[in-house]
Design an enzyme around this catalytic site. Structure first.
Site, PDB file in Angstrom:
ATOM      1  N   ALA A 199     -29.028 -27.506  31.816  1.00  0.00           N
ATOM      2  CA  ALA A 199     -29.531 -26.944  33.082  1.00  0.00           C
ATOM      3  C   ALA A 199     -30.687 -28.008  33.648  1.00  0.00           C
ATOM      4  CB  ALA A 199     -30.027 -25.492  33.165  1.00  0.00           C
TER       5      ALA A 199
ATOM      6  N   CYS B 247     -34.615 -12.987  32.531  1.00  0.00           N
ATOM      7  CA  CYS B 247     -34.354 -11.493  31.592  1.00  0.00           C
ATOM      8  C   CYS B 247     -35.240 -11.799  30.524  1.00  0.00           C
ATOM      9  CB  CYS B 247     -32.888 -11.758  30.985  1.00  0.00           C
ATOM     10  SG  CYS B 247     -32.566 -13.405  29.893  1.00  0.00           S
TER      11      CYS B 247
END
Length: 399
Positions: free
Chosen positions: A283, A343
């Site tokens: 990413a 998260c």
């Protein structure tokens, strides 16, 4: 149990205050005397001056030495099994009331369902459970879990999921994920009208990311134009975006999960507005390359894995979040939508907002908060136990 009764574990003032304030954990350093309690035992917790604090399950190896079950004092294994049945039933009833547009959900969310150290998920006609502490690994308690799922939820296919790291930490014998009831481990489940393959004997954690179910649907309400989904896993956000966007690109570092995502896309081909371009890549590297190339999008989703497993990793985690979000902010067209998630429990909502504010300032973009969201309702947040609030999802408009 001594003389047939649970042993009394004595804790210090700090632990007693923590329990009175609503938390359910007692750390090893706060146990003054464990009375020789056995691994996974039901115990009674007492504070200074022999003041009863409630009943708990004991772990001989975890830093979380006690997990409180409640204020009532349970006196036998049979009472514990009855409590287990009752709370499983309560959890199933709660999901019946709050879960919509899905045949998959988390049925038991550990502390939040007052069954600390136990996770149970449903994926259509397959149910999975995972024990995170010694107590629920005992055969009679596992049998009660299975029998209650059959009786209360009509479960016909049950799989026990195993996490090697957790079992090692809890000093439980190594085991592979395995079928417990019947012989079916694969199915197709539906969230918000989108279909997903599920294999109970493989995949991350207990399976798909059910905690994002409601956020998937909300993101699709705002998404438009060209969309980029970063850290797509098995395509959760991308598949929802493909129904409303003109073009969708989805990225993940794992070829294995992208292959599942591609199969999921085929399941939904008839309802999709566009085909999804699946890209295997890191990413950070990809966002850097795309930004350098001047790529622009109308919608970007960032749903990376937890960057901070504990508070000691907070600073580096925030740097990682800021880098991804800064690049995304620069790549959005005026009026574009950014759906950004964390998260990591160690990253608070306040930390996350401060990081986003700094990223917006550095990107010289004006950013409006459209929605502040958290995990879906089948992952309830229990007041007094902040660890149950871990997922942050912000939907932003970028000008």
């Amino acid at each position: 149990m001594a003389n047939g009764l649970p042993r009394k574990v004595i804790v210090n003032d700090r632990a007693a205050k923590r329990l009175r304030d609503g938390h359910v954990w007692v750390y090893a350093s706060d146990v003054l005397n464990d009375a020789g309690a056995q691994p996974g035992a039901l115990v009674q917790v007492v504070g200074p001056k022999d003041k009863a604090l409630g009943s708990a399950i004991y772990s001989s190896s975890s830093q979380i030495r006690l997990r409180l079950l409640g204020r009532d004092l349970l006196s036998s294994e049979q009472e514990l099994l009855q409590l287990l049945r009752q709370r499983l039933g309560d959890a199933i009833t709660y999901r019946t009331a709050v879960v919509r547009d899905s045949d998959a959900c988390r049925l038991v969310f550990s502390e939040a369902d007052r069954l600390p150290g136990l996770i149970i998920d449903r994926y259509n006609d397959i149910y999975t459970f995972q024990v995170l502490t010694q107590a629920w690994d005992r055969p009679e308690r596992k049998s009660t879990i299975v029998e209650t799922l059959k009786a209360f939820a009509g479960a016909e296919n049950i799989v026990e999921r195993s996490d090697a790291r957790i079992r090692e930490l809890e000093q439980l014998p190594a085991m592979d994920s395995a079928l417990v009831l019947c012989d079916k481990s694969q199915t197709v489940f539906t969230m918000n009208g989108v279909k997903f393959h599920y294999d109970a004997l493989s995949g991350q954690k207990t399976g798909a990311f059910l905690d994002q179910r409601e956020n998937y649907a909300t993101a699709a309400q705002y998404a438009r134009g060209e969309a980029l989904d970063v850290c797509t896993y098995q395509g959760g956000f991308a598949l929802h975006l493909a129904r409303v966007c003109e073009k969708v690109t989805a990225v993940d570092i794992s070829r294995e999960v992208l292959e599942v995502a591609e199969q999921n896309e085929k399941l939904n081909a008839a309802a999709n507005k566009t085909e999804i371009e699946w890209i295997e890549g890191n990413a950070f590297d990809l966002m850097k390359d795309y930004a350098s190339a001047g790529k622009q999008y109308d919608t970007i989703v960032l749903d990376p894995p937890a960057f901070a497993k504990s508070k000691k990793h907070l600073e580096s985690a925030l740097r990682g979040y800021k880098e991804l979000n800064l690049r995304a902010l620069k790549m959005l067209r005026p009026g574009g939508i950014l759906v950004t998630c964390s998260c990591s429990f160690a990253v608070s909502e306040e930390d996350f907002l401060v990081m986003l504010t700094e990223a917006a300032q550095d990107a010289h973009r004006s950013v409006r908060v459209l929605e502040k969201r958290t995990q879906s309702k089948d992952h309830p947040i229990l007041l007094g136990v902040p660890e149950t609030f871990y997922l942050k999802c912000l939907i932003l408009q970028v000008d």
